[in-house]
Design an enzyme around this catalytic site. Structure first.
Site, PDB file in Angstrom:
ATOM      1  N   ARG A 121      38.424  36.681  48.636  1.00  0.00           N
ATOM      2  CA  ARG A 121      37.358  37.368  49.191  1.00  0.00           C
ATOM      3  C   ARG A 121      36.154  36.510  49.686  1.00  0.00           C
ATOM      4  NH1 ARG A 121      38.467  42.262  45.899  1.00  0.00           N
ATOM      5  NH2 ARG A 121      36.825  43.876  46.544  1.00  0.00           N
ATOM      6  N   ARG A 124      38.916  59.010  45.713  1.00  0.00           N
ATOM      7  CA  ARG A 124      39.884  58.194  45.055  1.00  0.00           C
ATOM      8  C   ARG A 124      39.805  58.429  43.654  1.00  0.00           C
ATOM      9  NH1 ARG A 124      40.377  51.781  46.239  1.00  0.00           N
ATOM     10  NH2 ARG A 124      38.214  51.562  45.359  1.00  0.00           N
ATOM     11  N   ARG A 134      37.184  55.394  39.019  1.00  0.00           N
ATOM     12  CA  ARG A 134      36.623  53.926  38.852  1.00  0.00           C
ATOM     13  C   ARG A 134      34.929  54.323  38.780  1.00  0.00           C
ATOM     14  NH1 ARG A 134      39.213  49.801  43.059  1.00  0.00           N
ATOM     15  NH2 ARG A 134      37.264  48.985  43.112  1.00  0.00           N
ATOM     16  N   ARG A 163      29.153  46.800  48.224  1.00  0.00           N
ATOM     17  CA  ARG A 163      30.585  46.237  48.255  1.00  0.00           C
ATOM     18  C   ARG A 163      30.877  46.099  49.737  1.00  0.00           C
ATOM     19  NH1 ARG A 163      33.358  50.946  45.123  1.00  0.00           N
ATOM     20  NH2 ARG A 163      35.565  49.873  45.511  1.00  0.00           N
ATOM     21  N   LYS A 189      44.714  48.672  50.788  1.00  0.00           N
ATOM     22  CA  LYS A 189      45.296  47.573  50.316  1.00  0.00           C
ATOM     23  C   LYS A 189      46.324  47.915  49.257  1.00  0.00           C
ATOM     24  CE  LYS A 189      41.460  45.305  49.694  1.00  0.00           C
ATOM     25  NZ  LYS A 189      40.543  46.345  50.082  1.00  0.00           N
TER      26      LYS A 189
HETATM   27  P1  ADP Z   1      41.799  49.554  48.549  1.00  0.00           P
HETATM   28  O1  ADP Z   1      43.034  48.956  47.595  1.00  0.00           O
HETATM   29  O2  ADP Z   1      41.905  48.783  49.833  1.00  0.00           O
HETATM   30  O3  ADP Z   1      40.601  49.676  47.976  1.00  0.00           O
HETATM   31  P2  ADP Z   1      43.211  52.254  48.084  1.00  0.00           P
HETATM   32  O4  ADP Z   1      44.746  51.834  48.455  1.00  0.00           O
HETATM   33  O5  ADP Z   1      42.919  52.109  46.759  1.00  0.00           O
HETATM   34  O6  ADP Z   1      42.102  50.895  49.075  1.00  0.00           O
HETATM   35  O7  ADP Z   1      42.965  53.416  48.919  1.00  0.00           O
HETATM   36  C1  ADP Z   1      41.615  54.155  48.832  1.00  0.00           C
HETATM   37  C2  ADP Z   1      41.729  55.499  49.169  1.00  0.00           C
HETATM   38  O8  ADP Z   1      42.139  56.037  50.347  1.00  0.00           O
HETATM   39  C3  ADP Z   1      42.801  56.146  47.884  1.00  0.00           C
HETATM   40  O9  ADP Z   1      42.182  57.471  47.606  1.00  0.00           O
HETATM   41  C4  ADP Z   1      43.803  56.419  48.727  1.00  0.00           C
HETATM   42  O10 ADP Z   1      44.803  57.461  48.389  1.00  0.00           O
HETATM   43  C5  ADP Z   1      43.449  56.548  50.212  1.00  0.00           C
HETATM   44  N1  ADP Z   1      44.186  56.069  51.454  1.00  0.00           N
HETATM   45  C6  ADP Z   1      44.803  54.816  51.322  1.00  0.00           C
HETATM   46  N2  ADP Z   1      45.379  55.022  52.729  1.00  0.00           N
HETATM   47  C7  ADP Z   1      44.983  55.805  53.276  1.00  0.00           C
HETATM   48  C8  ADP Z   1      45.302  56.357  54.774  1.00  0.00           C
HETATM   49  N3  ADP Z   1      45.879  55.738  55.473  1.00  0.00           N
HETATM   50  N4  ADP Z   1      44.814  57.544  55.119  1.00  0.00           N
HETATM   51  C9  ADP Z   1      44.106  58.267  54.348  1.00  0.00           C
HETATM   52  N5  ADP Z   1      43.865  57.856  52.896  1.00  0.00           N
HETATM   53  C10 ADP Z   1      44.319  56.791  52.611  1.00  0.00           C
HETATM   54  P1  AMP Z   2      38.806  45.860  44.089  1.00  0.00           P
HETATM   55  O1  AMP Z   2      39.542  46.649  42.891  1.00  0.00           O
HETATM   56  O2  AMP Z   2      39.483  44.837  44.897  1.00  0.00           O
HETATM   57  O3  AMP Z   2      37.888  47.042  44.895  1.00  0.00           O
HETATM   58  O4  AMP Z   2      37.725  45.195  43.310  1.00  0.00           O
HETATM   59  C1  AMP Z   2      36.668  45.613  42.301  1.00  0.00           C
HETATM   60  C2  AMP Z   2      35.527  44.584  42.023  1.00  0.00           C
HETATM   61  O5  AMP Z   2      36.154  43.540  41.379  1.00  0.00           O
HETATM   62  C3  AMP Z   2      34.759  43.991  43.095  1.00  0.00           C
HETATM   63  O6  AMP Z   2      33.705  44.748  43.571  1.00  0.00           O
HETATM   64  C4  AMP Z   2      34.133  42.846  42.655  1.00  0.00           C
HETATM   65  O7  AMP Z   2      33.132  43.054  41.505  1.00  0.00           O
HETATM   66  C5  AMP Z   2      35.556  42.038  41.671  1.00  0.00           C
HETATM   67  N1  AMP Z   2      36.427  41.527  42.745  1.00  0.00           N
HETATM   68  C6  AMP Z   2      37.754  41.688  42.798  1.00  0.00           C
HETATM   69  N2  AMP Z   2      38.448  40.865  43.380  1.00  0.00           N
HETATM   70  C7  AMP Z   2      37.351  39.964  43.442  1.00  0.00           C
HETATM   71  C8  AMP Z   2      37.491  38.421  44.193  1.00  0.00           C
HETATM   72  N3  AMP Z   2      38.386  37.980  44.686  1.00  0.00           N
HETATM   73  N4  AMP Z   2      36.271  37.871  44.264  1.00  0.00           N
HETATM   74  C9  AMP Z   2      35.168  38.379  43.672  1.00  0.00           C
HETATM   75  N5  AMP Z   2      35.044  39.464  42.935  1.00  0.00           N
HETATM   76  C10 AMP Z   2      36.232  40.219  42.939  1.00  0.00           C
END
Ligand code: ADP
Ligand code: AMP
Length: 213
Positions: free
Chosen positions: A87, A126, A160, A171, A13
């Site tokens: 969420r 990541r 992270r 999660r 995302k």
């Molecule tokens: P989210 O925001 O949904 O948690 P991220 O955008 O942070 O996900 O992506 C999670 C990890 O996967 C990152 O390390 C990113 O570089 C990698 N990633 C994202 N999209 C792809 C894809 N289409 N193929 C392979 N790796 C990806």
């Molecule tokens: P994310 O960066 O989206 O993976 O979120 C990291 C963490 O933040 C999650 O595991 C939750 O603990 C908290 N969080 C982020 N967005 C929300 C949401 N919309 N509702 C509740 N908790 C959230």
């Protein structure tokens, strides 16, 4: 045009949101980023949510809805990208009400579909640039020069605290219990558009572009 990027942790995302910000001038509203900023600046709310986030549980609806409301009324751009929000069904209802108050609506909900085993690989590899937030992956998206951000040149990279297998399991459980009902909710409203998130980053981007037009 306001859109939601919906999908489990690690679906891509944030990666796709950054592209839409660069190419379309949209505003990314990531509640995860807002909560991490609150933590690192040491606010009362940041201290309150730190433990919950590290455990991989969801922060209360009240807190995240408050954060979104603040941003919706203070930011301007070519539409909002909701990343990691809503969420829960209560958050989805609150978002509809907030947008309605501003005379706005939701254009599309893009569901990024990724298999669970792939999520583990994505989360465990990541890392992000501490300065500009560019998202990388050890294997699939390394920096061009080791340890140097392609986007801004910074050498400060961060991983992270919640990107470990234990927290990811919680999660994912939270996602399936509380967030996945939103797929049916938005499908029934006629707003849902799924994309294959298993494809390469560029292909996922192309699928999203095709939907947004
Ligand atoms: P989210 O925001 O949904 O948690 P991220 O955008 O942070 O996900 O992506 C999670 C990890 O996967 C990152 O390390 C990113 O570089 C990698 N990633 C994202 N999209 C792809 C894809 N289409 N193929 C392979 N790796 C990806
Ligand atoms: P994310 O960066 O989206 O993976 O979120 C990291 C963490 O933040 C999650 O595991 C939750 O603990 C908290 N969080 C982020 N967005 C929300 C949401 N919309 N509702 C509740 N908790 C959230």
């Amino acid at each position: 045009m306001n859109i939601i990027l919906l999908g489990p942790p690690g679906a891509g995302k944030g990666t796709q949101a950054r592209h839409l910000v660069e190419t379309r001038g949209m505003v990314q509203l990531s509640t995860g980023d807002m909560l991490r900023a609150a933590r690192s600046s040491g606010t009362e709310m940041g201290k309150k949510v730190a433990e919950i986030m590290d455990a991989g549980k969801l922060v209360t609806d009240e807190i995240v809805i408050g954060l979104i409301e603040e941003q919706l009324t203070s930011q301007k751009g070519a539409g909002f990208i909701f990343d990691g929000f809503p969420r829960t069904l209560a958050q989805a209802d609150a978002l509809a009400a907030l947008l309605g108050k501003l005379g706005q609506s939701l254009h599309t909900v893009i569901e990024i579909r990724v298999d669970d085993e792939e999520l583990v690989k994505r989360i465990s590899g990541r890392f992000t640039c501490a300065k500009c937030g560019e998202v990388y992956h050890d294997e699939t998206r390394p920096t061009k020069a080791e340890g140097v951000c392609d986007a801004c040149g910074s050498t400060e990279m961060v991983r992270r605290a919640d990107d470990n297998e234990d927290s990811l399991r919680t999660r994912l459980m939270e996602y399936y219990k509380k967030t996945s009902p939103l797929i049916g909710y938005y499908y029934a409203k006629g707003d849902l558009r799924p994309v294959n998130g298993m494809a390469e980053v560029k292909q996922v981007t192309a699928s999203i572009e095709a939907i947004l037009g």
